[in-house]
Write a protein that holds these residues in place. Structure first.
Motif, PDB file in Angstrom:
ATOM      1  N   ARG A 146      81.724 146.776 -38.429  1.00 29.99           N
ATOM      2  CA  ARG A 146      81.938 147.304 -37.078  1.00 29.99           C
ATOM      3  C   ARG A 146      81.556 146.285 -36.011  1.00 29.99           C
ATOM      4  NH1 ARG A 146      83.032 152.417 -35.771  1.00 29.99           N
ATOM      5  NH2 ARG A 146      81.987 152.075 -33.767  1.00 29.99           N
ATOM      6  N   ASP A 147      80.540 145.499 -36.288  1.00 31.21           N
ATOM      7  CA  ASP A 147      80.092 144.502 -35.306  1.00 31.21           C
ATOM      8  C   ASP A 147      81.120 143.391 -35.112  1.00 31.21           C
ATOM      9  OD1 ASP A 147      77.534 145.784 -35.059  1.00 31.21           O
ATOM     10  OD2 ASP A 147      76.955 144.860 -36.957  1.00 31.21           O
ATOM     11  N   LEU A 148      81.957 143.175 -36.119  1.00 23.83           N
ATOM     12  CA  LEU A 148      82.936 142.091 -36.057  1.00 23.83           C
ATOM     13  C   LEU A 148      84.298 142.555 -35.560  1.00 23.83           C
ATOM     14  CD1 LEU A 148      82.112 140.397 -39.493  1.00 23.83           C
ATOM     15  CD2 LEU A 148      81.423 139.602 -37.228  1.00 23.83           C
ATOM     16  N   VAL A 163      76.068 143.872 -44.504  1.00 22.77           N
ATOM     17  CA  VAL A 163      75.901 142.970 -43.365  1.00 22.77           C
ATOM     18  C   VAL A 163      75.866 141.529 -43.857  1.00 22.77           C
ATOM     19  CG1 VAL A 163      74.685 144.678 -41.965  1.00 22.77           C
ATOM     20  CG2 VAL A 163      73.384 143.155 -43.448  1.00 22.77           C
ATOM     21  N   ASN A 164      76.322 140.613 -43.005  1.00 16.60           N
ATOM     22  CA  ASN A 164      76.329 139.206 -43.384  1.00 16.60           C
ATOM     23  C   ASN A 164      74.994 138.544 -43.057  1.00 16.60           C
ATOM     24  OD1 ASN A 164      76.388 138.734 -40.612  1.00 16.60           O
ATOM     25  ND2 ASN A 164      78.579 138.286 -40.558  1.00 16.60           N
ATOM     26  N   SER A 165      74.942 137.219 -43.166  1.00 18.78           N
ATOM     27  CA  SER A 165      73.686 136.498 -42.964  1.00 18.78           C
ATOM     28  C   SER A 165      73.188 136.571 -41.526  1.00 18.78           C
ATOM     29  CB  SER A 165      73.848 135.034 -43.386  1.00 18.78           C
ATOM     30  OG  SER A 165      74.897 134.411 -42.677  1.00 18.78           O
ATOM     31  N   GLU A 166      74.066 136.952 -40.597  1.00 22.16           N
ATOM     32  CA  GLU A 166      73.673 137.121 -39.197  1.00 22.16           C
ATOM     33  C   GLU A 166      73.318 138.569 -38.895  1.00 22.16           C
ATOM     34  OE1 GLU A 166      76.994 135.648 -36.985  1.00 22.16           O
ATOM     35  OE2 GLU A 166      76.384 133.549 -37.197  1.00 22.16           O
ATOM     36  N   LEU A 205      82.300 140.917 -52.825  1.00 21.71           N
ATOM     37  CA  LEU A 205      81.678 139.606 -53.004  1.00 21.71           C
ATOM     38  C   LEU A 205      81.389 138.964 -51.647  1.00 21.71           C
ATOM     39  CD1 LEU A 205      80.962 137.403 -55.147  1.00 21.71           C
ATOM     40  CD2 LEU A 205      83.250 136.488 -54.756  1.00 21.71           C
ATOM     41  N   GLN A 206      80.177 138.452 -51.480  1.00 23.77           N
ATOM     42  CA  GLN A 206      79.787 137.800 -50.223  1.00 23.77           C
ATOM     43  C   GLN A 206      79.806 136.286 -50.389  1.00 23.77           C
ATOM     44  OE1 GLN A 206      76.174 140.663 -49.830  1.00 23.77           O
ATOM     45  NE2 GLN A 206      76.576 139.977 -47.732  1.00 23.77           N
ATOM     46  N   ASN A 207      80.381 135.592 -49.405  1.00 21.80           N
ATOM     47  CA  ASN A 207      80.394 134.134 -49.449  1.00 21.80           C
ATOM     48  C   ASN A 207      79.072 133.575 -48.918  1.00 21.80           C
ATOM     49  OD1 ASN A 207      80.560 134.288 -46.636  1.00 21.80           O
ATOM     50  ND2 ASN A 207      82.754 133.884 -46.581  1.00 21.80           N
ATOM     51  N   ASP A 254      79.679 136.951 -45.657  1.00 17.55           N
ATOM     52  CA  ASP A 254      80.867 137.733 -45.323  1.00 17.55           C
ATOM     53  C   ASP A 254      81.581 138.213 -46.580  1.00 17.55           C
ATOM     54  OD1 ASP A 254      80.606 137.516 -42.546  1.00 17.55           O
ATOM     55  OD2 ASP A 254      81.675 135.608 -42.495  1.00 17.55           O
ATOM     56  N   THR A 255      82.036 139.446 -46.555  1.00 19.40           N
ATOM     57  CA  THR A 255      82.873 139.990 -47.611  1.00 19.40           C
ATOM     58  C   THR A 255      84.339 139.848 -47.176  1.00 19.40           C
ATOM     59  OG1 THR A 255      82.950 142.218 -46.671  1.00 19.40           O
ATOM     60  CG2 THR A 255      81.076 141.697 -48.118  1.00 19.40           C
TER      61      THR A 255
END
Length: 223
Positions: free
Chosen positions: A182-184, A174-177, A140-142, A146-147
């Motif tokens: 891995r990027d985080l 991937v999130n909204s950005e 689930l993405q907020n 983000d999951t």
């Protein structure tokens, strides 16, 4: 001869509708007068199981269920106790919510679920309890996209990252950005877990010759 005063008969308990549970606070104390009713104290947090009768709602308090007068309860819910419990690492409250039928996919104002909260805080016990609940949406993405995996990775909670990956969390989201797990990641141990999960998904028993392993320095500042 005096006419006997009729006694009020409480309506029979309405059926419980699983997953439709909200939490309300008692604004007045009430002493049960019927076996089907529930005694409450001002300030109690009650899980409301059914509101089909406008005057008497079926509620749960601790391990007891019964009818309570709706006028004795706050009419504004807006509390999501399972998320509060997961955020604080309160296993007892999370279990109580699940037993009462509170949905694991209930959202707060940020669009985050209890799984997000447990992952963000690194509360593995709460997270494992939530993961066992049928119907939980692990990816689930907020509102930021983000999951729960994004939350755990960004905070460097290795054990939570591993638990989510083993439960089937999708590291490719991937999130909204436009940033994936891995990027985080800030820690080499987390990157290692993500790499291992990726290889398992590929069905590879060893790294292919084109795979390049990079060493990453740990950044212990996980906010």
């Amino acid at each position: 001869m005096a006419t006997p005063t009729p006694t009020r008969v409480a309506p029979p308990p309405p059926p419980i509708r699983k997953g439709q549970v909200v939490a309300l606070e008692a604004i007045r104390s009430y002493k049960a007068k019927q076996a089907s009713e529930l005694s409450i104290e001002e300030g109690d947090l009650l899980f409301i199981l059914d509101q089909s009768n406008s005057d008497w709602w079926k509620a749960r308090l601790d391990d007891k269920e019964g009818l309570v007068p709706s006028r004795y309860l706050s009419q504004t819910s807006c509390r999501v106790p399972i998320i509060d419990g997961a955020r604080r690492g309160n296993v007892s409250l999370v279990r109580e919510c699940l037993d009462a039928g509170v949905s694991t996919n209930a959202l707060d104002k940020s669009g985050s679920s209890a799984l997000h909260a447990a992952a963000q805080g690194g509360h593995l016990d709460c997270l494992m309890l939530i993961l066992k609940s049928p119907g939980v949406e692990i990816n689930l993405q907020n509102k930021l996209g983000d999951t729960p995996l994004h939350c755990a990775v960004s905070k460097g909670h290795d054990d939570v990252v591993q638990a989510l990956l083993q439960a089937g969390a999708d590291a490719s989201i991937v999130n909204s950005e436009g940033r994936g797990a891995r990027d985080l990641a800030r820690r080499s141990s987390v990157l290692g877990l993500l790499d291992e999960a990726h290889l398992r998904q590929l069905g590879a028993s060893e790294r292919p010759s084109s795979y390049q392993h990079h060493e990453y320095g740990d950044n212990e500042d996980s906010d």
